[in-house]
Design an enzyme around this catalytic site. Structure first.
Site, PDB file in Angstrom:
ATOM      1  N   ASP A   1       0.808  -1.354  -0.043  1.00 50.54           N
ATOM      2  CA  ASP A   1       0.000   0.010  -0.030  1.00 50.54           C
ATOM      3  C   ASP A   1       0.852   1.295  -0.139  1.00 50.54           C
ATOM      4  OD1 ASP A   1      -2.997   0.808   0.721  1.00 50.54           O
ATOM      5  OD2 ASP A   1      -1.779   2.203   1.634  1.00 50.54           O
TER       6      ASP A   1
ATOM      7  N   TYR B   1      -2.892   3.145  -6.442  1.00 52.68           N
ATOM      8  CA  TYR B   1      -1.823   4.134  -6.313  1.00 52.68           C
ATOM      9  C   TYR B   1      -2.293   5.040  -5.120  1.00 52.68           C
ATOM     10  CZ  TYR B   1      -0.127   2.216 -10.496  1.00 52.68           C
ATOM     11  OH  TYR B   1       0.335   1.405 -11.779  1.00 52.68           O
TER      12      TYR B   1
HETATM   13  C1  LIG Z   1       6.651  -1.697  -6.232  1.00 54.48           C
HETATM   14  C2  LIG Z   1       5.172  -1.717  -6.928  1.00 54.48           C
HETATM   15  C3  LIG Z   1       4.851  -1.998  -8.207  1.00 54.48           C
HETATM   16  C4  LIG Z   1       3.438  -1.945  -8.298  1.00 54.48           C
HETATM   17  N1  LIG Z   1       2.907  -2.242  -9.473  1.00 54.48           N
HETATM   18  C5  LIG Z   1       1.662  -2.276  -9.781  1.00 54.48           C
HETATM   19  C6  LIG Z   1       1.120  -2.545 -11.145  1.00 54.48           C
HETATM   20  O1  LIG Z   1       1.816  -3.066 -11.970  1.00 54.48           O
HETATM   21  N2  LIG Z   1      -0.348  -2.498 -11.341  1.00 54.48           N
HETATM   22  C7  LIG Z   1      -1.100  -2.122 -10.284  1.00 54.48           C
HETATM   23  O2  LIG Z   1      -2.146  -1.853 -10.629  1.00 54.48           O
HETATM   24  N3  LIG Z   1      -0.539  -1.869  -9.114  1.00 54.48           N
HETATM   25  C8  LIG Z   1       0.629  -1.780  -8.997  1.00 54.48           C
HETATM   26  N4  LIG Z   1       1.234  -1.516  -7.745  1.00 54.48           N
HETATM   27  C9  LIG Z   1       0.111  -1.077  -6.697  1.00 54.48           C
HETATM   28  C10 LIG Z   1      -0.458  -2.224  -5.846  1.00 54.48           C
HETATM   29  O3  LIG Z   1      -1.267  -2.824  -6.835  1.00 54.48           O
HETATM   30  C11 LIG Z   1      -1.291  -1.665  -4.800  1.00 54.48           C
HETATM   31  O4  LIG Z   1      -0.329  -1.208  -3.854  1.00 54.48           O
HETATM   32  C12 LIG Z   1      -1.957  -3.163  -4.028  1.00 54.48           C
HETATM   33  O5  LIG Z   1      -3.086  -2.690  -3.477  1.00 54.48           O
HETATM   34  C13 LIG Z   1      -1.100  -3.793  -3.194  1.00 54.48           C
HETATM   35  O6  LIG Z   1      -1.604  -5.113  -2.654  1.00 54.48           O
HETATM   36  P1  LIG Z   1      -0.854  -5.768  -1.315  1.00 54.48           P
HETATM   37  O7  LIG Z   1      -1.707  -6.775  -1.045  1.00 54.48           O
HETATM   38  O8  LIG Z   1       0.614  -6.030  -1.756  1.00 54.48           O
HETATM   39  O9  LIG Z   1      -0.891  -4.426  -0.404  1.00 54.48           O
HETATM   40  P2  LIG Z   1      -1.338  -4.372   1.105  1.00 54.48           P
HETATM   41  O10 LIG Z   1      -0.607  -3.384   1.639  1.00 54.48           O
HETATM   42  O11 LIG Z   1      -1.247  -5.639   1.902  1.00 54.48           O
HETATM   43  O12 LIG Z   1      -3.039  -4.148   1.018  1.00 54.48           O
HETATM   44  C14 LIG Z   1      -3.416  -2.724   0.200  1.00 54.48           C
HETATM   45  C15 LIG Z   1      -4.786  -2.444   0.891  1.00 54.48           C
HETATM   46  O13 LIG Z   1      -5.587  -3.740   0.774  1.00 54.48           O
HETATM   47  C16 LIG Z   1      -6.062  -4.109   1.934  1.00 54.48           C
HETATM   48  N5  LIG Z   1      -6.099  -5.570   1.987  1.00 54.48           N
HETATM   49  C17 LIG Z   1      -4.942  -6.494   1.525  1.00 54.48           C
HETATM   50  N6  LIG Z   1      -5.156  -7.762   1.548  1.00 54.48           N
HETATM   51  C18 LIG Z   1      -6.375  -7.739   1.893  1.00 54.48           C
HETATM   52  C19 LIG Z   1      -7.447  -8.917   2.108  1.00 54.48           C
HETATM   53  N7  LIG Z   1      -7.294 -10.100   1.987  1.00 54.48           N
HETATM   54  N8  LIG Z   1      -8.871  -8.666   2.537  1.00 54.48           N
HETATM   55  C20 LIG Z   1      -9.155  -7.112   2.713  1.00 54.48           C
HETATM   56  N9  LIG Z   1      -8.358  -6.268   2.605  1.00 54.48           N
HETATM   57  C21 LIG Z   1      -7.143  -6.602   1.947  1.00 54.48           C
HETATM   58  C22 LIG Z   1      -5.068  -3.781   2.913  1.00 54.48           C
HETATM   59  O14 LIG Z   1      -5.656  -3.597   4.331  1.00 54.48           O
HETATM   60  C23 LIG Z   1      -4.812  -2.267   2.466  1.00 54.48           C
HETATM   61  O15 LIG Z   1      -5.914  -1.438   2.635  1.00 54.48           O
HETATM   62  C24 LIG Z   1       2.523  -1.513  -7.343  1.00 54.48           C
HETATM   63  C25 LIG Z   1       3.016  -1.110  -6.126  1.00 54.48           C
HETATM   64  C26 LIG Z   1       4.394  -1.432  -5.839  1.00 54.48           C
HETATM   65  C27 LIG Z   1       4.871  -0.771  -4.350  1.00 54.48           C
END
Ligand SMILES: Cc1cc2nc3c(=O)[nH]c(=O)nc-3n(C[C@H](O)[C@H](O)[C@H](O)COP(=O)(O)OP(=O)(O)OC[C@H]3O[C@@H](n4cnc5c(N)ncnc54)[C@H](O)[C@@H]3O)c2cc1C
Ligand SMILES: *[C@@H]1O[C@H](CO)[C@@H](O)[C@H](O)[C@H]1NC(C)=O
Ligand SMILES: *[C@@H]1O[C@H](CO)[C@@H](O)[C@H](O)[C@H]1NC(C)=O
Ligand SMILES: *[C@@H]1O[C@H](CO)[C@@H](O)[C@H](O)[C@H]1NC(C)=O
Ligand SMILES: *[C@@H]1O[C@H](CO)[C@@H](O)[C@H](O)[C@H]1NC(C)=O
Ligand SMILES: *[C@@H]1O[C@H](CO)[C@@H](O)[C@H](O)[C@H]1NC(C)=O
Length: 522
Positions: free
Chosen positions: A107, A466
């Protein structure tokens, strides 16, 4: 994220938090809370409970936050079964503690591991099984899996299947699928969330619901509305995509100057229009070579076909780039996911690495959607601004194709027909100090202000994945739906109201909340 940290820091300077439950109280609740014993499996929670130490960042946060110990969780639980998640939810409710669910921890504002209120983290890292069914061309994926783990598993099972989602392998499925999911195959196959066909959700009462029992409106909300407002998504069922055994990739780099500006300008007219098998994104970044700072644009592309078809296609639609066969490489789809991460030639197993190998730990990001081509001189101005910074970044990703075939209200993600491309802005820095943070965040806001006349308006659109707390955030525990519209309609446009109604139905007491969760509407 640094912004949130700063604002929370100020909050804690002026407020006293009282009666926060201790880790011991929470553990005691976990061990005594009644639940049907047949649901409890493998109960050995001690090895999975971590207490944040005041000196070190919480061990599970991938992005190290600023040194504000007040934001640390009471505890982090890494459940190995659904019943442990249920107990965490029930105890959190009982003790008045917030739950933050963490899948991949990517996030942009740290909402999965930082909070203003007393909170605990449910880290899903141990729940990441992937089951692929090639007969149905589907997969069930537990939320704790990463995109890299999913891509690797698919590639091990089939040479002609793939999944349309983001380009970064360490991104978690849980946050990514529930916030949309833009990637290199979206013009052909849509967003990750467009390919979700079922989900398993644990609600505020610990009930496990699937698509048929949660109802179509709740299922709709999970596909782009951000799952954190609705419960804990345990797993997702997705439709796999078919890909050719050989795809083609290329990179074409151009130094700053008139011809670069002309190329980016021209790209805007074709990126969203060309054959949907072709995805060409433009990355504007800096080169720090021998002390001299230079801006460059990198076109990075995936074509779902062979080089023999790609060259005439490019010659016809984007001849200015001068692409030749020797600039291109044919490879398998899984190799293309490595190519997009500058990892070509490395073992496929690097896709399984869950760590974020970011040199620069601190950053601020923002997003925009562009609906008509931006004048050429804008790229000249952007170059000037970039020259002031060490590591600025703008990633322009073309939309169109399949994305446009889906209606704006079909899922919470609304940025479809009429949008040419998405911009992601980012600035990174290394020094963990408030002054340093302020300097970079100010610069980012200046760039964003500069772009205002050229991007979508009324409201200016933003992409949920984002996440950007500059757009507005909930204050306290009782932000009204009306107040949340300021940021909600940027992410969701007309879908925001339906999201509020779904929230009112599935979580009427607003237990699952964060700085940008959807307030309930009745
Ligand atoms: C290096 C990098 C590259 C990226 N590249 C892309 C890309 O190519 N395309 C794109 O679209 N996005 C991209 N992103 C953004 C990414 O899609 C978002 O940050 C996404 O929300 C990350 O998911 P996460 O599970 O890793 O994050 P987390 O930080 O774990 O979760 C994000 C949010 O979702 C909630 N959440 C997570 N899991 C659950 C669950 N199981 N149930 C309920 N809520 C939940 C969390 O509480 C938080 O609010 C990128 C981000 C980074 C840092
Ligand atoms: C727990 O088990 C009971 C009986 O086996 C079942 O009815 C109930 O749905 C289960 N609950 C959960 C949360 O799995
Ligand atoms: C973080 O805070 C602790 C406690 O106040 C302090 O000892 C430590 O030096 C700080 N670390 C950094 C990197 O500022
Ligand atoms: C795969 O899906 C088919 C069709 O729905 C089903 O018959 C089969 O049992 C599934 N296979 C597995 C291993 O689940
Ligand atoms: C590109 O197209 C032009 C005509 O439109 C043709 O003359 C030229 O040979 C083509 N080049 C390649 C590399 O296909
Ligand atoms: C929250 O706000 C609503 C309407 O603004 C009000 O009716 C309700 O009592 C408030 N709840 C709390 C806990 O403050």
């Amino acid at each position: 994220m640094r912004d949130l940290a700063l604002c929370l820091f100020l909050f804690f300077l002026t407020n006293c938090v009282t009666s926060v439950p201790t880790k011991e109280e929470f553990e005691s609740c976990l061990s005594t809370i009644s639940e049907n014993p047949s649901n409890i499996t493998n109960h050995k929670s001690d090895s999975r409970i971590y207490t944040a130490s005041p000196e070190s960042p919480s061990p599970d946060s991938s992005f190290l936050n600023l040194n504000f110990t007040s934001l640390k969780p009471i505890l982090t639980l890494k459940p190995e079964s659904e019943s442990e998640i249920k107990k965490s939810i029930l105890c959190s409710k009982k003790l008045g503690v917030q739950v933050r669910t963490l899948s991949g921890g990517h996030d942009y504002e740290g909402l999965s591991y930082l909070s203003l209120s007393p909170f605990m983290i449910i880290n899903l890292v141990n729940l990441r099984t992937i089951n692929i069914n090639l007969t149905e061309e589907t997969a069930w994926i537990q939320s704790g899996a990463t995109l890299g783990e999913l891509y690797y598993e698919i590639a091990k099972t089939s040479k002609i299947h793939a999944f349309a989602a983001g380009t970064c392998p360490s991104v978690g499925v849980g946050g990514h699928f529930s916030g949309g999911g833009l990637g290199a195959m979206m013009r052909k196959h849509g967003l990750a969330s467009d390919n979700v066909v079922d989900a398993s959700l644990m609600d505020v009462n610990g009930r496990i619901l699937d698509r048929s029992t949660m109802g179509e409106d709740v299922f709709w909300a999970l596909r782009g509305g951000g799952a954190a407002s609705f419960g804990v998504v345990l797993s997702w069922k997705v439709k796999l995509a078919r890909v050719p055994e050989k795809v083609t990739c290329f990179i074409s780099q151009h130094p700053m100057g008139t011809s670069m500006n002309k190329l980016v300008h021209r790209w805007q007219y074709i990126g969203a229009e060309i054959d949907e098998n072709l995805f060409v994104r433009a990355i504007i970044s800096n080169n720090q070579n021998g002390g001299q700072r230079r801006v460059k644009t990198t076109f990075q592309a995936l074509f779902l076909g062979g080089v023999d078809r790609l060259i005439p296609l490019m010659n016809q639609t984007f001849p200015e780039l001068g692409l030749r066969a020797r600039d291109c490489s044919e490879m398998s789809w899984i190799e293309s996911t490595m190519f997009f991460n500058w990892k070509s030639g490395q073992p496929l197993e690097t896709m399984l690495n869950r760590d974020l190998r970011y040199e620069d730990l601190y950053y601020k990001a923002k997003s925009d959607f562009v609906q008509k081509p931006v004048p050429e001189n804008v790229f000249e101005e952007v170059t000037k601004m970039f020259l002031e910074k060490e590591t600025p970044l703008m990633i322009l990703e073309p939309l169109g194709g399949k994305i446009n075939e889906i209606s704006e209200s079909d899922s919470p993600y609304p940025h479809r027909r009429g949008n040419l491309y998405n911009i992601q802005y980012m600035v990174k820095w290394r020094v963990n100090e408030v002054e340093e943070m302020n300097k970079h965040v100010r610069w980012m806001r200046m760039l964003y202000d500069y772009m205002t006349p050229y991007v979508s308006a009324s409201p200016r659109r933003a992409y949920l994945n984002y996440r950007d707390l500059d757009l507005g955030s909930n204050t306290g525990t009782n932000t009204s739906f009306e107040d949340a519209r300021i940021w909600g309609e940027k992410y969701y446009r007309g879908n925001f109201k339906k999201l509020g109604l779904v929230k009112g139905k599935i979580d009427p007491t607003n237990f699952f909340r964060n700085e940008q969760s959807i307030p309930p509407l009745f």
